[in-house]
Design a protein around this motif. Structure first.
Motif, PDB file in Angstrom:
ATOM      1  N   THR A   1      -2.811  -5.845 -18.523  1.00  0.00           N
ATOM      2  CA  THR A   1      -2.025  -6.175 -17.309  1.00  0.00           C
ATOM      3  C   THR A   1      -2.994  -4.976 -15.949  1.00  0.00           C
ATOM      4  O   THR A   1      -3.362  -5.998 -15.018  1.00  0.00           O
ATOM      5  CB  THR A   1      -0.981  -7.240 -17.225  1.00  0.00           C
ATOM      6  OG1 THR A   1       0.263  -6.087 -17.023  1.00  0.00           O
ATOM      7  CG2 THR A   1      -0.956  -8.174 -18.154  1.00  0.00           C
ATOM      8  N   THR A   2      -2.453  -4.265 -15.977  1.00  0.00           N
ATOM      9  CA  THR A   2      -3.074  -2.923 -14.873  1.00  0.00           C
ATOM     10  C   THR A   2      -4.276  -1.821 -15.325  1.00  0.00           C
ATOM     11  O   THR A   2      -3.213  -0.589 -15.848  1.00  0.00           O
ATOM     12  CB  THR A   2      -1.543  -2.841 -14.564  1.00  0.00           C
ATOM     13  OG1 THR A   2      -1.089  -1.822 -15.390  1.00  0.00           O
ATOM     14  CG2 THR A   2      -0.759  -3.669 -13.974  1.00  0.00           C
TER      15      THR A   2
ATOM     16  N   GLY B   1      12.216  -3.878  -8.495  1.00  0.00           N
ATOM     17  CA  GLY B   1      13.146  -4.097 -10.188  1.00  0.00           C
ATOM     18  C   GLY B   1      12.004  -3.788 -11.097  1.00  0.00           C
ATOM     19  O   GLY B   1      13.013  -3.673 -11.958  1.00  0.00           O
ATOM     20  N   GLN B   2      10.906  -3.391 -10.654  1.00  0.00           N
ATOM     21  CA  GLN B   2      10.426  -2.959 -12.209  1.00  0.00           C
ATOM     22  C   GLN B   2       9.784  -1.486 -12.421  1.00  0.00           C
ATOM     23  O   GLN B   2       8.689  -1.498 -12.255  1.00  0.00           O
ATOM     24  CB  GLN B   2       8.676  -4.052 -11.439  1.00  0.00           C
ATOM     25  CG  GLN B   2       8.926  -5.737 -11.746  1.00  0.00           C
ATOM     26  CD  GLN B   2       7.133  -6.197 -11.445  1.00  0.00           C
ATOM     27  OE1 GLN B   2       7.037  -6.796 -12.248  1.00  0.00           O
ATOM     28  NE2 GLN B   2       7.185  -6.181 -10.213  1.00  0.00           N
TER      29      GLN B   2
ATOM     30  N   MET C   1       0.622  -0.801  -0.234  1.00  0.00           N
ATOM     31  CA  MET C   1      -0.004  -0.377   0.684  1.00  0.00           C
ATOM     32  C   MET C   1       0.881   1.077  -0.170  1.00  0.00           C
ATOM     33  O   MET C   1       0.545   2.536  -0.580  1.00  0.00           O
ATOM     34  CB  MET C   1      -1.199   0.089   1.597  1.00  0.00           C
ATOM     35  CG  MET C   1      -1.620   1.122   0.910  1.00  0.00           C
ATOM     36  SD  MET C   1      -2.808   1.221   0.285  1.00  0.00           S
ATOM     37  CE  MET C   1      -3.979   0.267   0.180  1.00  0.00           C
ATOM     38  N   GLY C   2       2.334   0.738   0.843  1.00  0.00           N
ATOM     39  CA  GLY C   2       3.033   2.596   0.907  1.00  0.00           C
ATOM     40  C   GLY C   2       3.413   3.261  -0.526  1.00  0.00           C
ATOM     41  O   GLY C   2       3.420   3.979  -1.390  1.00  0.00           O
ATOM     42  N   LEU C   3       4.019   1.481  -1.823  1.00  0.00           N
ATOM     43  CA  LEU C   3       4.492   2.368  -2.709  1.00  0.00           C
ATOM     44  C   LEU C   3       3.421   2.586  -3.815  1.00  0.00           C
ATOM     45  O   LEU C   3       2.767   3.817  -4.507  1.00  0.00           O
ATOM     46  CB  LEU C   3       4.729   0.917  -2.752  1.00  0.00           C
ATOM     47  CG  LEU C   3       5.933   1.113  -5.046  1.00  0.00           C
ATOM     48  CD1 LEU C   3       6.191   1.956  -4.733  1.00  0.00           C
ATOM     49  CD2 LEU C   3       6.054  -0.197  -5.052  1.00  0.00           C
ATOM     50  N   ALA C   4       2.264   1.755  -3.287  1.00  0.00           N
ATOM     51  CA  ALA C   4       0.350   2.426  -4.053  1.00  0.00           C
ATOM     52  C   ALA C   4       0.332   4.244  -4.169  1.00  0.00           C
ATOM     53  O   ALA C   4       0.176   4.697  -4.828  1.00  0.00           O
ATOM     54  CB  ALA C   4      -0.898   1.816  -3.723  1.00  0.00           C
ATOM     55  N   GLN C   5       0.266   4.733  -2.948  1.00  0.00           N
ATOM     56  CA  GLN C   5       0.219   5.672  -2.017  1.00  0.00           C
ATOM     57  C   GLN C   5       0.742   6.076  -3.195  1.00  0.00           C
ATOM     58  O   GLN C   5       0.848   7.896  -3.451  1.00  0.00           O
ATOM     59  CB  GLN C   5       0.170   5.779  -1.325  1.00  0.00           C
ATOM     60  CG  GLN C   5      -0.935   4.955  -0.517  1.00  0.00           C
ATOM     61  CD  GLN C   5      -1.145   4.616   1.489  1.00  0.00           C
ATOM     62  OE1 GLN C   5       0.146   4.963   2.268  1.00  0.00           O
ATOM     63  NE2 GLN C   5      -2.070   4.959   2.488  1.00  0.00           N
ATOM     64  N   PHE C   6       2.411   6.468  -2.642  1.00  0.00           N
ATOM     65  CA  PHE C   6       3.441   6.890  -3.170  1.00  0.00           C
ATOM     66  C   PHE C   6       3.304   7.179  -4.876  1.00  0.00           C
ATOM     67  O   PHE C   6       3.501   8.355  -5.410  1.00  0.00           O
ATOM     68  CB  PHE C   6       5.245   6.193  -3.186  1.00  0.00           C
ATOM     69  CG  PHE C   6       5.998   7.383  -4.191  1.00  0.00           C
ATOM     70  CD1 PHE C   6       6.372   7.904  -3.213  1.00  0.00           C
ATOM     71  CD2 PHE C   6       6.516   6.837  -4.689  1.00  0.00           C
ATOM     72  CE1 PHE C   6       8.004   8.867  -3.717  1.00  0.00           C
ATOM     73  CE2 PHE C   6       7.482   7.368  -5.594  1.00  0.00           C
ATOM     74  CZ  PHE C   6       8.195   8.396  -5.080  1.00  0.00           C
ATOM     75  N   GLU C   7       2.664   6.396  -5.698  1.00  0.00           N
ATOM     76  CA  GLU C   7       2.205   6.261  -6.873  1.00  0.00           C
ATOM     77  C   GLU C   7       0.914   7.462  -7.257  1.00  0.00           C
ATOM     78  O   GLU C   7       1.523   8.132  -7.695  1.00  0.00           O
ATOM     79  CB  GLU C   7       1.913   5.265  -7.685  1.00  0.00           C
ATOM     80  CG  GLU C   7       1.549   5.734  -9.139  1.00  0.00           C
ATOM     81  CD  GLU C   7       1.649   4.014 -10.100  1.00  0.00           C
ATOM     82  OE1 GLU C   7       1.347   4.183 -11.028  1.00  0.00           O
ATOM     83  OE2 GLU C   7       2.322   2.856  -9.241  1.00  0.00           O
ATOM     84  N   VAL C   8       0.495   7.139  -6.795  1.00  0.00           N
ATOM     85  CA  VAL C   8      -1.079   8.061  -6.741  1.00  0.00           C
ATOM     86  C   VAL C   8      -1.094   9.508  -6.071  1.00  0.00           C
ATOM     87  O   VAL C   8      -0.691  10.798  -6.834  1.00  0.00           O
ATOM     88  CB  VAL C   8      -2.631   7.124  -6.893  1.00  0.00           C
ATOM     89  CG1 VAL C   8      -3.191   7.941  -6.102  1.00  0.00           C
ATOM     90  CG2 VAL C   8      -2.545   6.106  -6.980  1.00  0.00           C
TER      91      VAL C   8
ATOM     92  N   ALA D   1       3.752   0.637 -14.040  1.00  0.00           N
ATOM     93  CA  ALA D   1       3.560   2.219 -12.680  1.00  0.00           C
ATOM     94  C   ALA D   1       2.577   2.963 -13.424  1.00  0.00           C
ATOM     95  O   ALA D   1       2.679   3.972 -13.538  1.00  0.00           O
ATOM     96  CB  ALA D   1       4.242   3.691 -12.500  1.00  0.00           C
ATOM     97  N   PRO D   2       1.391   2.507 -13.794  1.00  0.00           N
ATOM     98  CA  PRO D   2       0.018   2.192 -14.783  1.00  0.00           C
ATOM     99  C   PRO D   2      -0.782   3.835 -14.411  1.00  0.00           C
ATOM    100  O   PRO D   2      -0.269   4.519 -15.686  1.00  0.00           O
ATOM    101  CB  PRO D   2      -0.475   1.496 -14.387  1.00  0.00           C
ATOM    102  CG  PRO D   2      -0.327   1.346 -13.082  1.00  0.00           C
ATOM    103  CD  PRO D   2       1.196   1.022 -12.887  1.00  0.00           C
TER     104      PRO D   2
END
Length: 471
Positions: free
Chosen positions: A171-172, A271-272, A91-98, A145-146
């Motif tokens: 896929t995303t 690593g993606q 979740m933390g990574l999703a929050q950073f992206e959004v 990183a859609p």
């Protein structure tokens, strides 16, 4: 079913596309699979909306971009939950992206404009350089990183006065489609269109004669195909492609101080990411200590579904990429010594442990190619001139970094790297104000900063002759 946004309407389409949960490998929902008619409708809607959008003032367009950013912030909890579900990331990574990346780039480009430049003025003429909108932009977004990459294409395209058709990754697609639903009542009909679907929809968008520009983020192989498909219509192309970023650790570096940052920038999003550390070059004097430090961090990391509160790293996002990563794990075992990870767990999902490989050299596939997964090769060097040459020998040149206690000396070494972005004592430090160019086979064009607005604009000179004085 989450719907596509076409011409201001929310559309389910005539056929469905399965979406797979990378944590289980099972289908958990469907989205529309855009067909040729959907692509045609979206491009026609964008073309029809273009004149009115182009003629708005930059300030008026900026108000709408800020409203789009605010809508993302208001719905961040839902959007982040969707992003966790379709990517498997924590979740933390999703929050950073959004909230940091997507919202930051939308707000940065809101109201940004390219002002006319005075080139020449004398007794006989006045020459100005103007930058004008292109028309319809087609944007093809990758799976890693859609939300961020969609925003990073939509924001400058709209700020420049263009309209846009976005094609999500197969896929995303969920979170980006949901953005379209949230924006449907904010953005004038046809200005933003968001399609989901397979590669065929993307190919139709690239080849369409009414699309003035394609912006693509993804693999170098696909970038070549896009260039070829865009050639008959001579449309403009911006390509941000693969990377094999080298990080160079100078002999005066403090291993204990920098190892956590090196680890974080190598394994970010498992690593993606095209611009994370893919090759770590360490001076002989620090080699064993750095290998031990990175291996220790990797061994203690928790790889789990993003829905698990303990998760620090998620799975590889899709089956095709998972199989590629497994191939590179085999290459790593043959070429060097695995000191962390390497053993893929049994069970469902596309989970790969964070893997560190030492005693490996240039020429090995795990060093020369891009695994795009959680595998880090650590390579020994003894001479700075030699390691710079080795870092530059790659056909890729997206990013790179140099690490050392003497910042001035490290900066001099950094200036010798050929990558589009070079960082000192950091890596992949993305900022909407800072241009992010690509060199060599990592693509061409630039995103980010005022410079990132220019690829969405056409140059025009206005050359005005002054009246000749009578007599």
């Amino acid at each position: 079913m989450v719907r596509m946004l076409i011409g201001g309407e929310l559309v389910e389409g005539t056929r469905g596309l399965d979406v797979v949960d990378p944590c289980t490998g099972g289908i958990f929902t469907q989205v529309p699979d855009a067909d040729a008619a959907d692509v045609e409708r979206a491009v026609a809607a964008a073309k029809a909306a273009y004149p009115a959008w182009r003629d708005l003032t930059p300030a008026a367009r900026g108000e709408i971009l800020r409203a789009m950013a605010a809508k993302v912030t208001e719905n961040a909890e839902e959007l982040c939950a969707l992003l966790v579900q379709e990517t498997g990331r924590p979740m933390g990574l999703a929050q950073f992206e959004v909230l940091h990346l997507a919202v930051g780039y939308l707000n940065y480009y809101a109201g940004l404009e390219a002002l006319p430049e005075l080139i020449v003025e004398d007794d006989t003429r006045r020459v100005e350089l103007h930058r004008k909108a292109l028309g319809v932009v087609g944007a093809i977004v990758p799976w890693n990183a859609p939300v961020f990459i969609a925003a990073n294409k939509i924001a400058p395209a709209l700020a420049a006065g263009n309209t846009i058709v976005v094609k999500t990754a197969p896929t995303t697609p969920l979170t980006t489609l949901r953005l379209g639903e949230l924006w449907a009542d904010i953005v004038p009909a046809g200005v933003v269109n968001i399609l989901s679907g397979g590669n065929d929809a993307g190919a139709l968008l690239v080849a369409h004669e009414d699309v003035a520009k394609i912006t693509f983020t993804g693999s170098t192989e696909t970038g070549r195909k896009i260039m070829a498909s865009a050639a008959p219509t001579l449309k403009r192309v911006t390509l941000e492609l693969g990377g094999n970023d080298a990080a160079i650790i100078l002999p005066d570096a403090d291993v204990a101080a920098i190892a956590p940052a090196i680890f974080a920038f190598a394994f970010f999003n498992s690593g993606q990411v095209c611009a994370v550390i893919k090759r770590l070059y360490v001076h002989d004097s620090l080699y064993d200590a750095m290998c031990d430090a990175i291996a220790g961090l990797a061994s203690s990391a928790t790889v789990a579904p993003g829905s698990d509160a303990a998760a620090e790293f998620g799975p590889v996002q899709n089956k095709a990429q998972y199989e590629k990563v497994l191939h590179y794990l085999g290459e790593a075992r043959a070429a060097g010594q695995i000191v962390a990870g390497g053993d893929v767990p049994e069970g469902a999902g596309y989970f790969v442990p964070l893997t560190v490989v030492r005693d490996v050299s240039d020429g090995a596939a795990i060093v020369d190619e891009e695994p795009f997964g959680p595998i880090l090769p650590i390579i020994r060097y003894s001479d700075v001139d030699d390691v710079v040459a080795r870092a530059n020998a790659s056909p890729f040149a997206l990013g790179g970094s140099v690490w050392g206690s003497d910042t001035a000396a490290a900066t001099k070494v950094a200036a010798r790297l050929e990558s589009g972005s070079v960082w000192v004592n950091q890596h992949c430090a993305l900022d909407p104000q800072v241009p992010f160019p690509a060199n060599k086979q990592s693509g061409f064009g630039v995103e980010g900063g005022v410079e990132g607005l220019y690829p969405y604009l056409a140059l025009q000179t206005i050359n005005v002759a002054k009246p000749v004085a009578a007599g």
